[in-house]
Design an enzyme around this catalytic site. Structure first.
Site, PDB file in Angstrom:
ATOM      1  N   SER A  21      40.065  38.170  53.552  1.00 50.63           N
ATOM      2  CA  SER A  21      40.969  37.366  54.465  1.00 50.63           C
ATOM      3  C   SER A  21      40.370  37.313  55.805  1.00 50.63           C
ATOM      4  O   SER A  21      39.977  36.240  56.286  1.00 50.63           O
ATOM      5  CB  SER A  21      42.306  37.980  54.500  1.00 50.63           C
ATOM      6  OG  SER A  21      43.100  37.549  53.194  1.00 50.63           O
ATOM      7  N   ARG A  25      38.158  34.458  58.156  1.00 42.65           N
ATOM      8  CA  ARG A  25      38.687  33.953  59.375  1.00 42.65           C
ATOM      9  C   ARG A  25      37.469  34.104  60.528  1.00 42.65           C
ATOM     10  O   ARG A  25      37.234  33.297  61.441  1.00 42.65           O
ATOM     11  CB  ARG A  25      39.913  34.698  59.731  1.00 42.65           C
ATOM     12  CG  ARG A  25      40.954  33.825  58.759  1.00 42.65           C
ATOM     13  CD  ARG A  25      42.080  34.960  58.745  1.00 42.65           C
ATOM     14  NE  ARG A  25      43.499  34.448  58.199  1.00 42.65           N
ATOM     15  CZ  ARG A  25      43.667  34.512  56.741  1.00 42.65           C
ATOM     16  NH1 ARG A  25      42.717  34.724  55.887  1.00 42.65           N
ATOM     17  NH2 ARG A  25      44.699  33.626  56.352  1.00 42.65           N
ATOM     18  N   GLY A  96      40.306  29.712  47.269  1.00 44.39           N
ATOM     19  CA  GLY A  96      41.427  29.036  47.999  1.00 44.39           C
ATOM     20  C   GLY A  96      41.645  29.015  49.378  1.00 44.39           C
ATOM     21  O   GLY A  96      41.706  28.129  50.098  1.00 44.39           O
ATOM     22  N   ARG A 124      43.897  24.190  41.253  1.00 45.90           N
ATOM     23  CA  ARG A 124      44.993  25.036  42.254  1.00 45.90           C
ATOM     24  C   ARG A 124      45.698  23.922  43.095  1.00 45.90           C
ATOM     25  O   ARG A 124      44.920  23.233  43.687  1.00 45.90           O
ATOM     26  CB  ARG A 124      44.261  26.151  42.979  1.00 45.90           C
ATOM     27  CG  ARG A 124      43.911  27.243  41.991  1.00 45.90           C
ATOM     28  CD  ARG A 124      43.274  28.213  42.746  1.00 45.90           C
ATOM     29  NE  ARG A 124      44.136  29.057  43.603  1.00 45.90           N
ATOM     30  CZ  ARG A 124      43.701  29.826  44.316  1.00 45.90           C
ATOM     31  NH1 ARG A 124      42.568  30.408  44.529  1.00 45.90           N
ATOM     32  NH2 ARG A 124      45.069  30.387  45.097  1.00 45.90           N
ATOM     33  N   ASP A 321      48.366  39.870  45.970  1.00 47.80           N
ATOM     34  CA  ASP A 321      47.162  40.038  45.152  1.00 47.80           C
ATOM     35  C   ASP A 321      46.938  41.356  44.443  1.00 47.80           C
ATOM     36  O   ASP A 321      45.992  41.442  43.342  1.00 47.80           O
ATOM     37  CB  ASP A 321      45.833  39.802  46.146  1.00 47.80           C
ATOM     38  CG  ASP A 321      45.843  38.479  46.775  1.00 47.80           C
ATOM     39  OD1 ASP A 321      46.417  37.550  46.092  1.00 47.80           O
ATOM     40  OD2 ASP A 321      45.023  38.454  47.755  1.00 47.80           O
ATOM     41  N   LYS A 348      47.231  31.130  41.241  1.00 45.43           N
ATOM     42  CA  LYS A 348      46.179  31.970  41.865  1.00 45.43           C
ATOM     43  C   LYS A 348      44.615  31.518  41.041  1.00 45.43           C
ATOM     44  O   LYS A 348      44.848  30.587  40.418  1.00 45.43           O
ATOM     45  CB  LYS A 348      46.367  33.563  41.838  1.00 45.43           C
ATOM     46  CG  LYS A 348      47.541  34.020  42.793  1.00 45.43           C
ATOM     47  CD  LYS A 348      47.235  33.809  44.063  1.00 45.43           C
ATOM     48  CE  LYS A 348      48.355  34.112  45.072  1.00 45.43           C
ATOM     49  NZ  LYS A 348      48.017  33.661  46.606  1.00 45.43           N
ATOM     50  N   ARG A 352      48.214  34.473  36.724  1.00 44.69           N
ATOM     51  CA  ARG A 352      48.221  35.830  36.704  1.00 44.69           C
ATOM     52  C   ARG A 352      49.283  36.577  36.145  1.00 44.69           C
ATOM     53  O   ARG A 352      49.258  37.677  35.795  1.00 44.69           O
ATOM     54  CB  ARG A 352      47.814  36.345  38.076  1.00 44.69           C
ATOM     55  CG  ARG A 352      46.563  36.191  38.675  1.00 44.69           C
ATOM     56  CD  ARG A 352      46.038  36.803  39.958  1.00 44.69           C
ATOM     57  NE  ARG A 352      44.977  36.652  40.214  1.00 44.69           N
ATOM     58  CZ  ARG A 352      44.448  36.690  41.574  1.00 44.69           C
ATOM     59  NH1 ARG A 352      45.294  37.016  42.513  1.00 44.69           N
ATOM     60  NH2 ARG A 352      43.110  36.322  41.918  1.00 44.69           N
TER      61      ARG A 352
HETATM   62  C1  S3P Z   1      45.150  34.655  51.561  1.00 41.11           C
HETATM   63  C2  S3P Z   1      46.235  34.350  51.288  1.00 41.11           C
HETATM   64  C3  S3P Z   1      46.992  34.812  50.072  1.00 41.11           C
HETATM   65  C4  S3P Z   1      46.133  35.637  49.099  1.00 41.11           C
HETATM   66  C5  S3P Z   1      44.603  35.079  49.218  1.00 41.11           C
HETATM   67  C6  S3P Z   1      43.948  35.060  50.539  1.00 41.11           C
HETATM   68  C7  S3P Z   1      44.323  34.373  52.874  1.00 41.11           C
HETATM   69  O1  S3P Z   1      47.380  33.490  49.612  1.00 41.11           O
HETATM   70  O2  S3P Z   1      46.676  35.640  47.721  1.00 41.11           O
HETATM   71  O3  S3P Z   1      43.976  35.931  48.360  1.00 41.11           O
HETATM   72  O4  S3P Z   1      43.227  34.820  53.176  1.00 41.11           O
HETATM   73  O5  S3P Z   1      45.089  33.703  53.553  1.00 41.11           O
HETATM   74  P1  S3P Z   1      48.541  32.756  49.958  1.00 41.11           P
HETATM   75  O6  S3P Z   1      48.747  32.929  51.241  1.00 41.11           O
HETATM   76  O7  S3P Z   1      48.232  31.376  49.487  1.00 41.11           O
HETATM   77  O8  S3P Z   1      49.551  33.316  48.927  1.00 41.11           O
END
Ligand code: S3P
Length: 437
Positions: A21, A25, A96, A124, A321, A348, A352
């Protein structure tokens, strides 16, 4: 990939790979900042490479190098208005996070863009970003009108405002906040529960005028008008990757591992809280802060008397996760584990809930699917099976851990094992190393 039951414990030390994550970013915010962003500890996995490629396709120069301190990524930011119209559709791959966060940035650009993804990402839900961004004045639509990728993003007029989201999703929250950088007025997101706050912490470090929410008041706001400035970013290890070795060490007799430099941001540490409630032996040492994120070393030892727990409510976003792995550990623990309020698991990289329950059952566990989670009655011996991963990295890694306690002589088969490259390319090498010591 065939995995035999472990004949000895996991032992030794591991420097956990960078947080996915935070890596996404750092590249995104570095690209829309003025000046350079030097990233250390970056996770070079398929998902984060998708993000790098998208920004390269919009004219951002991203260098990958090595110096005396190790590997680095250097993003030459071009400022909030410096992105160029991409010549081709932006391919988000399996990610995603790439698709949803980039939507917020693209909503504020003067050019039109098209976002695509692989088969899993194309299933998704994207309405969760289309609808709030359009409410705020953006112009997004699903090309096929079904709320899924591909997404067409045209120039809009972002006017700010307040959005109350239905699900606690950091991806949705981040898309909204990023669009707020391009709005006329303040943009606010109110979540049903606090999701991971890396966007708020990092945007603030880049100089944005942003206020983060808390678990009591999960409301974040960003005010436009400030440039972002490139900064050095140190990415801590990913607790979602550490999770597999925490789980493995807890259930494989004779284990003791030291996991170095694990991010323990309170919006991500739900797995530690749950495992401790189950009776796990986990020690947290050397707590520190780097780039606004808390990290520590974890010492995890085999814990023979784990017991089931109830998991639900506001803790869910802090371990979303990790739930497939937690389910595997619950199958080994004594007593019943109930997971509720986790319907998000169905959307996801795979469903899952079904995949975890079906694979647990295939291994002989007592597991039951629920609409918003699952119930696992632990303690039955696990036997060999062929594991369906649906190319979902977290299912592959969770059941690689389950395979270590398979009571058969024959191995567990993990189908499509290469999908671990989405978040943890060296997973199998690291597991072998800890098993051999
Ligand atoms: C993430 C947020 C989560 C997580 C994903 C990474 C992120 O998803 O499941 O692996 O980096 O913001 P959600 O915020 O949609 O639950």
């Amino acid at each position: 990939m065939k995995i035999l039951h472990a004949t000895s414990g996991l032992r030794g030390e591991l420097k956990v790979p960078g947080d996915k994550s935070i890596s996404h970013r750092a590249v995104m915010f570095g690209s829309i900042a003025t000046g350079d962003t030097l990233i250390r500890g970056f996770l070079k996995s398929a998902d984060c490479i998708s993000t790098m490629n998208c920004f390269r396709a919009m004219g951002i120069d991203i260098e990958e190098g090595t110096d005396e301190k190790g590997e680095y990524i250097l993003v030459h930011g071009r400022g909030l208005r410096g992105l160029k119209k991409p010549a081709n559709p932006l391919d988000c791959g399996n990610s995603g996070t790439t698709a949803r966060l980039i939507s917020g940035i693209l909503a504020g650009q003067d050019f039109e863009s098209l976002l695509t993804g692989d088969a899993s990402l194309s299933r998704r839900p994207m309405k969760r970003v289309i609808e709030p961004l359009n409410t705020l004045g953006a112009s997004l639509r699903s090309e096929n009108g079904n709320g899924l990728m591909p997404l067409i993003i045209e120039k809009g007029e972002l006017h700010g405002g307040s959005i109350r989201t239905r699900v606690a999703s950091a991806q949705v929250k981040s898309a909204i906040l990023l669009s707020g950088l391009y709005a006329d007025k303040e943009t606010t997101v109110i979540e049903p529960a606090l999701s991971r706050n890396h966007t708020e912490l990092m945007l603030s470090a880049f100089g944005a005028d942003i206020s983060a929410g808390s678990s009591i008041d999960p409301k974040a706001s960003v005010r436009p008008g400030r440039e972002l400035y490139g900064i050095p970013v140190i990415v801590p290890g990913d607790i979602s990757s550490a999770a597999y070795f925490i789980g493995a060490a807890l259930i494989v007799p004779g284990s003791e591992v030291v996991l170095r430099n694990v991010g323990i941001n309170p919006t991500r540490d739900g797995i530690l809280r749950v495992f401790k409630a189950m009776g796990a032996d986990i020690k947290i040492e050397n707590e520190r802060y780097e780039s606004g994120e808390r990290s520590a070393d974890l010492i995890v030892s085999y814990s023979p008397s784990l017991k089931g727990v109830e998991i639900g409510g506001d803790i869910i976003p802090a371990l979303i996760d990790e739930l497939p792995l937690i389910a595997v550990v619950a199958a080994v623990a004594g007593g019943e584990t109930v997971i509720r309020d986790a319907a998000e698991l169905k959307v996801k990289e795979s469903n899952r809930i079904s995949l975890t329950v079906n694979n647990l059952k295939a291994m002989g566990a007592d597991a039951e699917e629920r609409e918003d989670g699952m119930v696992i009655r632990g303690g039955k011996p696990l036997h060999r099976a062929s594991i369906e991963t649906a190319r979902d990295h977290r299912i592959a890694m969770s059941f690689s851990v389950a395979a270590l306690v398979n009571s058969d002589v024959r191995p567990v088969e993990i189908r499509d094992p290469s999908c671990v490259g989405i978040s943890f390319p060296d997973f199998y090498r690291d597991m072998d190393r800890l098993l051999e010591q």
